[in-house]
Design a protein around this motif. Sequence first.
Motif, PDB file in Angstrom:
ATOM      1  N   GLN A  93       0.960  -1.188   0.074  1.00 22.36           N
ATOM      2  CA  GLN A  93      -0.088  -0.055  -0.166  1.00 22.36           C
ATOM      3  C   GLN A  93       1.005   1.358   0.009  1.00 22.36           C
ATOM      4  O   GLN A  93       1.901   1.236   0.352  1.00 22.36           O
ATOM      5  CB  GLN A  93      -0.966   0.170   1.177  1.00 22.36           C
ATOM      6  N   THR A  94       0.360   2.330  -0.437  1.00 23.46           N
ATOM      7  CA  THR A  94       0.914   3.607  -0.308  1.00 23.46           C
ATOM      8  C   THR A  94       1.547   3.636   0.991  1.00 23.46           C
ATOM      9  O   THR A  94       0.830   3.910   1.819  1.00 23.46           O
ATOM     10  CB  THR A  94       0.152   4.698  -1.023  1.00 23.46           C
ATOM     11  N   GLY A  95       2.937   4.035   0.978  1.00 17.70           N
ATOM     12  CA  GLY A  95       3.496   4.639   2.528  1.00 17.70           C
ATOM     13  C   GLY A  95       3.765   3.490   3.267  1.00 17.70           C
ATOM     14  O   GLY A  95       3.807   3.443   4.402  1.00 17.70           O
ATOM     15  N   TRP A  96       4.106   2.147   2.648  1.00 17.89           N
ATOM     16  CA  TRP A  96       4.327   0.851   3.466  1.00 17.89           C
ATOM     17  C   TRP A  96       5.722   1.092   4.142  1.00 17.89           C
ATOM     18  O   TRP A  96       5.964   0.436   5.258  1.00 17.89           O
ATOM     19  CB  TRP A  96       4.251  -0.269   2.438  1.00 17.89           C
ATOM     20  N   ARG A  97       6.636   1.963   3.528  1.00 15.67           N
ATOM     21  CA  ARG A  97       7.767   1.811   4.145  1.00 15.67           C
ATOM     22  C   ARG A  97       7.714   2.779   5.438  1.00 15.67           C
ATOM     23  O   ARG A  97       7.183   3.831   5.488  1.00 15.67           O
ATOM     24  CB  ARG A  97       8.858   2.755   3.264  1.00 15.67           C
ATOM     25  N   GLY A  98       8.132   2.148   6.505  1.00 16.50           N
ATOM     26  CA  GLY A  98       8.128   2.951   7.874  1.00 16.50           C
ATOM     27  C   GLY A  98       6.685   2.523   8.605  1.00 16.50           C
ATOM     28  O   GLY A  98       6.553   2.923   9.909  1.00 16.50           O
ATOM     29  N   ASN A  99       5.844   1.952   7.827  1.00 13.28           N
ATOM     30  CA  ASN A  99       4.456   1.773   8.598  1.00 13.28           C
ATOM     31  C   ASN A  99       4.392   0.229   8.727  1.00 13.28           C
ATOM     32  O   ASN A  99       4.322  -0.744   8.084  1.00 13.28           O
ATOM     33  CB  ASN A  99       3.168   2.149   7.603  1.00 13.28           C
ATOM     34  N   LYS A 100       4.451  -0.155  10.185  1.00 11.92           N
ATOM     35  CA  LYS A 100       4.546  -1.633  10.457  1.00 11.92           C
ATOM     36  C   LYS A 100       3.455  -2.271  10.177  1.00 11.92           C
ATOM     37  O   LYS A 100       3.580  -3.476   9.527  1.00 11.92           O
ATOM     38  CB  LYS A 100       4.732  -1.731  11.961  1.00 11.92           C
ATOM     39  N   MET A 101       2.235  -1.816  10.154  1.00 10.96           N
ATOM     40  CA  MET A 101       0.980  -2.777   9.801  1.00 10.96           C
ATOM     41  C   MET A 101       1.080  -2.846   8.024  1.00 10.96           C
ATOM     42  O   MET A 101       0.725  -4.159   7.709  1.00 10.96           O
ATOM     43  CB  MET A 101      -0.201  -1.712   9.819  1.00 10.96           C
ATOM     44  N   LYS A 102       1.406  -2.048   7.509  1.00  7.03           N
ATOM     45  CA  LYS A 102       1.443  -2.090   5.926  1.00  7.03           C
ATOM     46  C   LYS A 102       2.679  -2.936   5.684  1.00  7.03           C
ATOM     47  O   LYS A 102       2.473  -3.707   4.721  1.00  7.03           O
ATOM     48  CB  LYS A 102       1.575  -0.811   5.122  1.00  7.03           C
TER      49      LYS A 102
END
Length: 133
Positions: A93-102
């Motif tokens: 998903q958009t913004g997956w880098r640094g987003n633990k859930m994504k």
Amino acid sequence: MTLIIDETPVNPKFYERMSELLTDLVKKRKDDAIAYAEYLERIAELVRAVKAGHGSEYPSSMTTPGRKALYDNLGQDEAATMAVDEAIRGTAQTGWRGNKMKERMLRRKLLEIFGSEDAVDSIIEIIRSHDEY
């Protein structure tokens, strides 16, 4: 040499090969195994290959730098590369880098393909370096 070091995370296998070729070439020159003019020509060829962006020995489906990096690091297996590319594009998903859930969702999808956390970690590190994913 700095370019090789800087770009290694983008495509580790390709730049590892370039580094080995450069090291071998320098060693041959030191051993006086090749003439200076030939040495300079080979260095120029290496520079052109690096600047060309991973050479040209790719199947026609390897149309992006990300796919080329996956192809090089998945044993040059075109089917595996396309499957991983599709899984990433369909899951990340958009913004997956640094987003633990994504990132966890993406990791689970890649784990279905690879079955190994180490392989998933390796692929995640490569795709982090590519804006297309």
